[in-house]
Enzyme design. Sequence first.
Site, mmCIF file in Angstrom:
data_model
loop_
_atom_site.group_PDB
_atom_site.id
_atom_site.type_symbol
_atom_site.label_atom_id
_atom_site.label_comp_id
_atom_site.label_asym_id
_atom_site.label_seq_id
_atom_site.Cartn_x
_atom_site.Cartn_y
_atom_site.Cartn_z
ATOM 1 N N ASP A 280 -18.031 9.445 -48.415
ATOM 2 C CA ASP A 280 -16.922 9.640 -49.456
ATOM 3 C C ASP A 280 -17.052 10.636 -50.183
ATOM 4 O OD1 ASP A 280 -15.593 7.100 -48.641
ATOM 5 O OD2 ASP A 280 -16.993 6.177 -49.542
ATOM 6 N N LYS B 163 -4.228 0.967 -46.979
ATOM 7 C CA LYS B 163 -4.072 1.967 -45.943
ATOM 8 C C LYS B 163 -2.773 1.881 -45.015
ATOM 9 C CE LYS B 163 -8.987 3.659 -46.632
ATOM 10 N NZ LYS B 163 -9.840 4.210 -45.865
ATOM 11 N N LYS C 137 -33.461 26.900 -49.287
ATOM 12 C CA LYS C 137 -34.014 25.686 -49.531
ATOM 13 C C LYS C 137 -34.260 25.617 -50.731
ATOM 14 C CE LYS C 137 -38.044 22.895 -48.229
ATOM 15 N NZ LYS C 137 -39.170 22.937 -47.770
ATOM 16 N N LYS D 90 -8.228 -3.250 -47.354
ATOM 17 C CA LYS D 90 -8.041 -1.956 -46.788
ATOM 18 C C LYS D 90 -6.660 -2.088 -45.720
ATOM 19 C CE LYS D 90 -12.624 -0.190 -47.276
ATOM 20 N NZ LYS D 90 -13.868 -0.535 -47.118
ATOM 21 N N PHE E 135 -12.245 0.138 -39.636
ATOM 22 C CA PHE E 135 -13.217 -0.677 -39.785
ATOM 23 C C PHE E 135 -13.575 -0.599 -41.325
ATOM 24 C CE2 PHE E 135 -15.670 -1.645 -35.985
ATOM 25 C CZ PHE E 135 -14.923 -1.211 -35.109
ATOM 26 N N ASN F 8 -25.782 8.502 -43.767
ATOM 27 C CA ASN F 8 -25.996 7.143 -43.719
ATOM 28 C C ASN F 8 -26.815 6.774 -42.411
ATOM 29 O OD1 ASN F 8 -23.761 6.320 -42.127
ATOM 30 N ND2 ASN F 8 -22.622 7.408 -43.571
ATOM 31 N N PRO G 162 -11.898 14.122 -47.871
ATOM 32 C CA PRO G 162 -10.897 13.716 -47.521
ATOM 33 C C PRO G 162 -10.818 12.217 -46.689
ATOM 34 C CG PRO G 162 -11.217 15.253 -45.925
ATOM 35 C CD PRO G 162 -12.147 15.325 -46.980
ATOM 36 N N ASP G 163 -9.804 11.424 -47.018
ATOM 37 C CA ASP G 163 -10.018 9.587 -46.403
ATOM 38 C C ASP G 163 -9.159 10.164 -44.969
ATOM 39 O OD1 ASP G 163 -9.340 7.407 -45.238
ATOM 40 O OD2 ASP G 163 -9.701 6.651 -47.523
ATOM 41 N N ILE G 164 -9.995 10.215 -43.760
ATOM 42 C CA ILE G 164 -9.365 10.438 -42.712
ATOM 43 C C ILE G 164 -8.425 9.465 -42.242
ATOM 44 C CG2 ILE G 164 -9.879 11.268 -40.315
ATOM 45 C CD1 ILE G 164 -12.895 11.629 -41.359
HETATM 46 O O1 PMT Z 1 -22.610 2.907 -36.264
HETATM 47 P P1 PMT Z 1 -23.415 1.689 -35.991
HETATM 48 O O2 PMT Z 1 -24.819 1.417 -36.387
HETATM 49 O O3 PMT Z 1 -23.034 0.991 -34.798
HETATM 50 O O4 PMT Z 1 -22.807 0.938 -37.104
HETATM 51 C C1 PMT Z 1 -21.464 0.355 -36.989
HETATM 52 C C2 PMT Z 1 -20.576 0.452 -38.435
HETATM 53 C C3 PMT Z 1 -21.375 -0.571 -39.487
HETATM 54 C C4 PMT Z 1 -20.735 1.792 -39.071
HETATM 55 C C5 PMT Z 1 -19.009 0.206 -37.993
HETATM 56 O O5 PMT Z 1 -19.092 -1.190 -37.468
HETATM 57 C C6 PMT Z 1 -18.152 0.222 -39.424
HETATM 58 O O6 PMT Z 1 -17.947 -0.656 -40.055
HETATM 59 N N1 PMT Z 1 -17.603 1.501 -39.886
HETATM 60 C C7 PMT Z 1 -16.859 1.837 -40.913
HETATM 61 C C8 PMT Z 1 -17.720 1.959 -41.958
HETATM 62 C C9 PMT Z 1 -17.072 2.675 -43.085
HETATM 63 O O7 PMT Z 1 -17.463 3.683 -43.576
HETATM 64 O O8 PMT Z 1 -16.371 1.639 -43.696
HETATM 65 P P2 PMT Z 1 -15.532 2.054 -44.880
HETATM 66 O O9 PMT Z 1 -15.341 0.805 -45.457
HETATM 67 O O10 PMT Z 1 -16.537 3.051 -45.860
HETATM 68 O O11 PMT Z 1 -14.397 2.728 -44.386
HETATM 69 C C10 PMT Z 1 -13.171 2.450 -44.102
HETATM 70 C C11 PMT Z 1 -12.503 2.845 -43.015
HETATM 71 O O12 PMT Z 1 -12.080 4.099 -43.551
HETATM 72 C C12 PMT Z 1 -13.195 3.230 -41.974
HETATM 73 O O13 PMT Z 1 -12.336 2.982 -40.715
HETATM 74 C C13 PMT Z 1 -13.739 4.684 -42.050
HETATM 75 O O14 PMT Z 1 -13.900 5.084 -40.748
HETATM 76 C C14 PMT Z 1 -12.500 5.219 -42.779
HETATM 77 N N2 PMT Z 1 -12.828 6.149 -43.265
HETATM 78 C C15 PMT Z 1 -13.601 6.074 -44.649
HETATM 79 C C16 PMT Z 1 -13.759 7.115 -45.674
HETATM 80 C C17 PMT Z 1 -13.336 8.427 -45.278
HETATM 81 N N3 PMT Z 1 -13.415 9.458 -46.124
HETATM 82 N N4 PMT Z 1 -12.528 8.656 -44.258
HETATM 83 C C18 PMT Z 1 -12.297 7.469 -43.305
HETATM 84 O O15 PMT Z 1 -11.709 7.672 -42.487
#
Ligand code: PMT
Length: 397
Positions: A279, A341, A289, A337, A323, A210, A305-307
């Site tokens: 995800d 969580k 390839k 969230k 975040f 991404n 996994p969701d870390i």
């Molecule tokens: O990197 P930049 O270009 O500066 O951009 C910053 C950002 C937009 C990436 C950052 O500010 C941000 O929002 N990061 C979280 C992005 C995200 O994946 O959000 P989410 O809503 O999908 O996930 C929620 C939370 O679960 C996040 O804290 C994520 O790190 C965590 N997560 C999600 C999926 C997963 N499998 N494991 C996780 O730990």
Amino acid sequence: MSELAGKTIVLGVSGGVAAYKAAELVRLLIKAGARVHVVMTENGVRFVTPTTFQALSGNSVWTEAWDDRRANNMSHIELTRAADALLIAPATANILAKLANGLADDLLSTLVLARDCPLLVAPAMNKQMWGNPATQRNVERLRADGVAVIGPAAGEQACGEVGEGRMSEPVEIFEALAAFLQPKPLAGRRVLMTAGPTYEPIDPVRGITNISSGKMGYALARAFVQAGARVQLVSGPVSLPTPYGVERIDVQTAAQMHQAVMQHVGEADVFVGVAAVADYRPVDVAADKIKKAGELPAIRLERNPDILADVASLPAAPFCVGFAAESRDLDSYARGKLEAKRLQLVVGNLVQDGMGGDTNQVVLYDAWGSHPLPRASKREVAVGIVGHLVQLLATGG
Ligand code: PMT
């Protein structure tokens, strides 16, 4: 605004080739809004002329203990009285030896002895001189006296040898100084973070990723270091330099990120998930390839996994910050969230605001409600997030 804006720095330049890098350091300090007064040793002047530092700092350069610009000839005392820090860069083996032993035989060494502000030194010398037990003894003594030692770095030296002893880069010295001068509300705390995107391979040259640049996470890691925390940063693939003082662990996939986090989380007081973790990942990764010819390939996905959720559900979970990057309905998703969580804090941002660029606009969600921060540079937003977190920690989360 830089953390060094309005600060007064006395920069000592002793006689080493790295004196030319001190000119760049002055430029960085001035650009950050600091006031800089340069003091050069007799040998320092042999490498770069005072005129260079005068032009860059906008102030007269001091080279002599006996200088009639001060009517009472007390420049050795007055120069540091208004200073926030005295920084010596480059600091040669000779000046370190003098300072460790309290010698005061020129303006710079006399200033050090007469100062009432913190002292930082950035050593610069040949690797044999640095490794010499006498230099190491002197550095240890200085550390024990409360002097902050920046670097030195390892690498190619002016003499052609390779090893430890070259002066840290100006930007690293600048960052170290900025961090040094900040209040340390998180001293003794350990922060584990994730940042950047993950990359889930499909075949040896293609993958799912991404547009996260890592900038928000890296700015936050920097702000944590400045607040005194020990920071471990598990980073997906980004092209950013490691912030000063941060321990960085590079990973590629979500599974690797999960493993690295689980390996280190036992030591963490705070966990922050800034990474945009994929995800899903392909079930099968092609060994070769995938060719254009033939049938259209179908990519089957499985869940990663969701870390963050795994960390938050640990029996002795650290203080957990998530975040939320949404393209709409930020409020309800971010609150969802926070509760689902069982996090202590969620930083919400719209992807169109935060992803990739240098600025961000975030809303902080905690048990007390929502707290919007103004749009600002990611560095400033990071400082705001750390400030809020410090308050939450102080009130027990
Ligand atoms: O990197 P930049 O270009 O500066 O951009 C910053 C950002 C937009 C990436 C950052 O500010 C941000 O929002 N990061 C979280 C992005 C995200 O994946 O959000 P989410 O809503 O999908 O996930 C929620 C939370 O679960 C996040 O804290 C994520 O790190 C965590 N997560 C999600 C999926 C997963 N499998 N494991 C996780 O730990």
